[in-house]
Scaffold this active site. Structure first.
Site, PDB file in Angstrom:
ATOM      1  N   ALA A   9      -8.945  13.767  42.575  1.00  9.87           N
ATOM      2  CA  ALA A   9     -10.686  12.781  42.411  1.00  9.87           C
ATOM      3  C   ALA A   9     -10.834  12.276  42.143  1.00  9.87           C
ATOM      4  O   ALA A   9     -12.285  11.899  41.681  1.00  9.87           O
ATOM      5  CB  ALA A   9     -11.256  13.997  40.951  1.00  9.87           C
ATOM      6  N   GLY A  10     -10.377  11.194  42.854  1.00 11.12           N
ATOM      7  CA  GLY A  10     -10.945   9.654  43.052  1.00 11.12           C
ATOM      8  C   GLY A  10     -11.697   9.314  44.402  1.00 11.12           C
ATOM      9  O   GLY A  10     -12.730  10.437  44.677  1.00 11.12           O
ATOM     10  N   VAL A  12     -11.711   9.360  47.610  1.00 14.99           N
ATOM     11  CA  VAL A  12     -11.956  10.049  48.477  1.00 14.99           C
ATOM     12  C   VAL A  12     -12.021  11.556  48.873  1.00 14.99           C
ATOM     13  O   VAL A  12     -12.859  11.751  49.647  1.00 14.99           O
ATOM     14  CB  VAL A  12     -10.507   9.950  49.716  1.00 14.99           C
ATOM     15  N   ARG A  82      -4.201   0.936  49.541  1.00 13.96           N
ATOM     16  CA  ARG A  82      -3.332  -0.535  50.002  1.00 13.96           C
ATOM     17  C   ARG A  82      -4.559  -0.961  49.239  1.00 13.96           C
ATOM     18  O   ARG A  82      -6.037  -0.906  48.924  1.00 13.96           O
ATOM     19  CB  ARG A  82      -3.251  -0.636  50.710  1.00 13.96           C
ATOM     20  N   ARG A  88      -0.509   0.044  55.117  1.00 12.97           N
ATOM     21  CA  ARG A  88      -0.381   1.492  54.448  1.00 12.97           C
ATOM     22  C   ARG A  88       0.408   1.321  54.004  1.00 12.97           C
ATOM     23  O   ARG A  88       1.555   2.511  53.185  1.00 12.97           O
ATOM     24  CB  ARG A  88      -0.898   2.578  55.193  1.00 12.97           C
ATOM     25  N   ASN A  95       3.580   6.490  46.236  1.00 14.36           N
ATOM     26  CA  ASN A  95       2.364   7.645  46.286  1.00 14.36           C
ATOM     27  C   ASN A  95       3.768   7.908  46.972  1.00 14.36           C
ATOM     28  O   ASN A  95       3.372   9.735  46.876  1.00 14.36           O
ATOM     29  CB  ASN A  95       2.189   7.213  47.878  1.00 14.36           C
ATOM     30  N   ASN A 120      -1.936   7.920  52.222  1.00 19.17           N
ATOM     31  CA  ASN A 120      -1.033   6.834  53.052  1.00 19.17           C
ATOM     32  C   ASN A 120       0.294   6.060  52.311  1.00 19.17           C
ATOM     33  O   ASN A 120       0.283   6.699  50.840  1.00 19.17           O
ATOM     34  CB  ASN A 120      -1.817   5.890  53.205  1.00 19.17           C
ATOM     35  N   HIS A 175      -1.159   6.534  61.762  1.00 21.95           N
ATOM     36  CA  HIS A 175      -2.111   5.510  61.830  1.00 21.95           C
ATOM     37  C   HIS A 175      -1.664   4.324  60.869  1.00 21.95           C
ATOM     38  O   HIS A 175      -2.134   4.101  59.724  1.00 21.95           O
ATOM     39  CB  HIS A 175      -3.270   6.755  60.131  1.00 21.95           C
TER      40      HIS A 175
END
Ligand code: NAD
Length: 306
Positions: A9-10, A12, A82, A88, A95, A120, A175
């Site tokens: 819930a950060g 993004v 990052r 990334r 992560n 990422n 990406h």
């Protein structure tokens, strides 16, 4: 869809929840995070905008993974972004253990869900989540190309002055800064973009697209992008929840397409009610194929670090 959960819930996650709620893309929306109070507070804040923005989505927050139960889709935005100067790939180790827990929780509590990866490095972690879940690739995919093409579209709109709504761009590959913007598959109202922009302008645009995430990070310093990523996630959710069969570049697990297997990366894919139902193979020319292969090699190198 009846229920969507967002793990993380950060920035993004919160921005995504705002759009999903406002667009009523599900009836029930859950935000899950690790610090008690935080996801509940984020959810309540969004819920309190319901009458102002005109939606009936029920938004709740939780720290117990049992709240994932009954989810039709789980969107994963948990993990470290990052920092300026990092790639990334630099957040892979940090992560990986978070995503291991997240995938285990999703498989346990929401065994029939679709899993959309955002954290990422998204290509590598989509591959990892697909392997770890044991789910079909139609139900495990990642967001990257919807954002990368939106960035390219914006830069073309800014350069030409034409409506972004009339521009259709295409970006393939991992990406990262080696992603492959394809000007040959980009048009404005059906007219090839080369009709409007010369080679120098197109190079400026494709270079800026490749480093679009880094440009925002360098400006903001304390945060990576989250509003346009959230809009890209919501676009994918909308395609699935409305069974639109939209063709969007998505992080897809490849099984021989483009001559590749054993990795996941961005390719044009069909999104419908079953998830990622099809991969479209473009007829790439030699230069495009070489750029795609170079991008794939970088993703593969990261997968070997798992
Ligand atoms: P953020 O730091 O604002 O939020 C991350 C949240 O994850 C935090 O609230 C943290 O508490 C939470 N978290 C950590 N471990 C968790 C766990 N085990 N379970 C549940 N929640 C957990 O970061 P952000 O800016 O929102 O970025 C999140 C991720 O999304 C980063 O990895 C970032 O690089 C990535 N991202 C991807 C794209 C893309 O296009 N794929 C775009 C933007 C950001």
């Amino acid at each position: 869809m009846k229920k969507i959960s967002i793990i993380g819930a950060g920035r993004v996650g919160e921005s995504t929840a705002q759009i999903l709620a406002k667009e009523e893309l599900c009836r029930e929306l859950v935000l899950l995070d690790i610090h008690d109070g935080m996801p509940q507070g984020v959810a309540l804040d969004i819920q309190e905008s319901a009458s102002l923005l005109g939606f009936d989505t029920r938004v709740t927050g939780a720290t117990d993974a049992a709240a994932l139960a009954g989810s039709d889709m789980v969107i994963v935005t948990a993990g470290f972004p990052r920092k300026p100067g990092m790639s990334r790939s630099d957040v892979l180790e940090a992560n990986l253990s978070i995503i291991a827990t997240v995938v285990d929780n999703t498989v346990k509590h929401a065994p029939d869900a679709m899993l959309m990866m955002v954290t990422n490095p998204v290509d590598v972690l989509t591959w990892y989540a697909w392997q770890k879940s044991g789910w079909p690739r139609s139900r495990v995919f990642g967001q990257s190309g919807a954002l990368d093409t939106a960035r390219m579209t914006s830069f073309i709109a800014l350069e030409t002055g034409f409506s972004a709504k009339d521009i259709s761009a295409m970006v393939l590959g991992g990406h990262g800064d080696a992603m492959v913007p394809l000007t040959r598959f980009t048009d404005i109202a059906g007219i090839p973009v080369g009709h409007f922009l010369d080679a120098d302008a197109l190079k400026r645009i494709t270079d800026r697209t490749r480093t679009g995430g880094g440009e925002i990070l360098a400006l903001k310093q304390s945060s990576s992008a989250y509003d346009s990523p959230a809009a890209a996630i919501a676009t994918m959710v909308d395609a699935i929840s409305h069974n639109r069969r939209r063709i969007l570049p998505c992080v897809s697990v490849l099984d021989g397409e483009y001559g590749l297997s054993g990795l996941a990366m961005g390719v044009p894919s069909v999104l419908d009610e079953s998830g990622l139902s099809e991969i479209i193979e473009l007829d790439l020319n030699d230069d495009e194929r070489a750029a795609f292969a170079a991008s794939a090699a970088l993703v593969r190198a990261d997968i070997e670090r798992l």
